[in-house]
Scaffold this motif. Structure first.
Motif, short mmCIF file in Angstrom:
data_model
loop_
_atom_site.label_atom_id
_atom_site.label_comp_id
_atom_site.label_asym_id
_atom_site.label_seq_id
_atom_site.Cartn_x
_atom_site.Cartn_y
_atom_site.Cartn_z
N ALA A 1 0.83 -1.21 0.00
CA ALA A 1 0.00 0.00 0.00
C ALA A 1 0.87 1.26 0.00
O ALA A 1 0.55 2.25 -0.67
N GLN A 2 1.99 1.20 0.73
CA GLN A 2 2.89 2.35 0.76
C GLN A 2 3.56 2.58 -0.59
O GLN A 2 3.69 3.72 -1.06
N LEU A 3 3.96 1.50 -1.25
CA LEU A 3 4.56 1.62 -2.57
C LEU A 3 3.56 2.17 -3.58
O LEU A 3 3.91 2.96 -4.46
N LEU A 4 2.29 1.74 -3.46
CA LEU A 4 1.27 2.28 -4.35
C LEU A 4 1.05 3.77 -4.10
O LEU A 4 0.74 4.53 -5.02
N GLU A 5 1.20 4.17 -2.84
CA GLU A 5 1.05 5.59 -2.51
C GLU A 5 2.15 6.43 -3.14
O GLU A 5 1.92 7.58 -3.52
N TRP A 6 3.33 5.86 -3.28
CA TRP A 6 4.45 6.59 -3.87
C TRP A 6 4.53 6.42 -5.38
O TRP A 6 4.84 7.36 -6.10
N PHE A 7 4.26 5.19 -5.86
CA PHE A 7 4.49 4.87 -7.27
C PHE A 7 3.30 4.15 -7.90
O PHE A 7 3.48 3.35 -8.81
N GLY A 8 2.10 4.47 -7.42
CA GLY A 8 0.92 3.77 -7.92
C GLY A 8 0.53 4.12 -9.34
O GLY A 8 -0.05 3.30 -10.05
N ASN A 9 0.83 5.32 -9.78
CA ASN A 9 0.54 5.72 -11.15
C ASN A 9 1.61 6.72 -11.60
O ASN A 9 2.53 7.05 -10.85
N LEU A 10 1.47 7.19 -12.83
CA LEU A 10 2.49 8.05 -13.41
C LEU A 10 2.65 9.36 -12.63
O LEU A 10 3.77 9.82 -12.38
N GLY A 11 1.52 9.97 -12.22
CA GLY A 11 1.58 11.23 -11.49
C GLY A 11 2.22 11.08 -10.13
O GLY A 11 3.06 11.90 -9.72
N LEU A 12 1.84 10.02 -9.39
CA LEU A 12 2.43 9.79 -8.07
C LEU A 12 3.93 9.50 -8.18
O LEU A 12 4.72 9.97 -7.36
N SER A 13 4.31 8.75 -9.19
CA SER A 13 5.73 8.44 -9.38
C SER A 13 6.51 9.71 -9.69
O SER A 13 7.61 9.92 -9.16
N ALA A 14 5.96 10.57 -10.56
CA ALA A 14 6.65 11.81 -10.90
C ALA A 14 6.82 12.70 -9.67
O ALA A 14 7.88 13.30 -9.47
#
Length: 270
Positions: free
Chosen positions: A170-183
Motif C-alpha cells: 500500500a505504501q509503494l502504491l502511494e508513492w508509485f501507484g501511477n504516473l503522477g504519483l511516481s513523478a
C-alpha cells in the motif's frame, strides 16, 4: 511641462520615496493578516493603505502625463500599471480574491531598483536556454516515472518478493501507484527531501537493488541538470552586468566628447 515632470520623477529622492512607500505598504499588508492588529488598529491600517495606493496612482498618472503613449513601450511601466490597476479593482463579489493580490504591489520595488531590475532581466534572458533544460528534465522525469511505476508500483505483488507485506505494498502504491504519483515522488527525491530514509530505504526493503535506479537518477537530475540551470542564470547575470558596464562606458565617453566639443567651440570663437 512634460519634460519638467519627467525630470522630477527621475530625481533620486523621488525614487527613494517611492521605494519607501512600497516597503511601508508591504508592512501594512502584512499587518492586515493579524486579527489582533486589525481589531485594535484596523481603521488606521486601512487608511494608510489607501494613502499608499493613492501615491502609486499619482505616480503612474504623472508618468503617463510625462511620457504619453511612450509609457507603454517600457515593459517595467506596463508591469507597474498592471500591479496598480489590480489594486483598483473593487474587492467585492467575484473579485474578492483580488484582495490577496494587493501584495503584488511589493514587486514594484523591483522596477524601482536598478540592481533588482538587472537580476530579473538576466533571469528573463536565460529563459530560452532554460526551456531546453526543462524539456530535458521533463523527458528524464517521464522515463523515470514510467520505470518507477512499473518496477515499484506494480512489481511488489507481481513478483511476490519477500518483505512485500500488504502494508508495504500500500505504501509503494502511494508513492508509485501511477504516473503522477511516481513523478511527484521522483521530484521529492530530486530535491533530496527525506529521499533516503523517507522513500528509498523503505523501497529497498522490498527491492534491494532499487539503489541502482535512484542513485543514478539523483546524479543526473540534482547534480547535473539543476546545475545546468544555475549555470545558465549565472551566465545571463554576467552578460547583463557586462552590458550595463558597456552602457556606462559609452555614456561617459559621450559626455567627455561633448565637453571636448564645447571646449573646442569656445576656443574657435576666441
Amino acid at each position: 511641462m512634460r519634460n519638467t515632470v519627467a525630470a522630477f520623477l527621475e530625481q533620486a529622492w523621488v525614487t527613494n520615496f517611492i521605494i519607501g512607500v512600497i516597503l511601508f505598504n508591504a508592512v501594512l499588508l502584512g499587518m492586515e493578516t493579524s486579527d489582533t492588529l486589525m481589531a485594535s488598529f484596523g481603521p488606521v491600517i486601512l487608511t494608510l493603505d489607501r494613502i499608499c495606493l493613492t501615491i502609486f496612482v499619482i505616480e503612474i498618472a504623472l508618468k503617463l502625463f510625462a511620457h504619453g503613449l511612450r509609457f507603454f513601450r517600457s515593459g517595467w511601466n506596463i508591469f507597474d500599471f498592471a500591479i496598480v490597476g489590480i489594486a483598483l479593482v473593487p474587492a467585492a463579489q467575484g473579485f474578492s480574491v483580488l484582495r490577496a493580490l494587493r501584495i503584488l504591489r511589493v514587486l514594484r520595488v523591483i522596477s524601482a531598483t536598478p540592481r533588482l531590475r538587472r537580476v530579473v532581466e538576466g533571469f528573463v534572458t536565460a529563459l530560452p536556454g532554460m526551456g531546453s533544460v526543462f524539456l530535458l528534465m521533463a523527458l528524464i522525469f517521464y522515463i523515470g516515472a514510467v520505470m518507477a511505476t512499473k518496477l515499484f508500483g506494480n512489481g511488489c505483488m507481481e513478483f511476490a518478493l519477500e518483505g512485500c507485506t500488504p502494508e508495504r505494498h500500500a505504501q509503494l502504491l502511494e508513492w508509485f501507484g501511477n504516473l503522477g504519483l511516481s513523478a511527484y515522488s521522483l521530484f521529492q527525491i530530486m530535491t533530496l527531501e527525506s529521499w533516503s530514509m523517507g522513500i528509498v530505504r523503505p523501497v529497498m526493503e522490498v527491492f534491494p537493488w532499487a539503489w541502482a535506479f535512484f542513485v543514478p537518477f539523483i546524479m543526473v537530475t540534482t547534480f547535473a541538470v539543476v546545475n545546468l540551470l544555475v549555470g545558465l542564470i549565472v551566465n545571463s547575470m554576467q552578460d547583463a552586468h557586462a552590458e550595463e558596464s558597456n552602457e556606462k562606458t559609452d555614456a561617459y565617453r559621450d559626455q567627455v566628447l561633448s565637453r571636448l566639443e564645447a571646449i573646442e567651440k569656445r576656443l574657435n570663437e576666441r
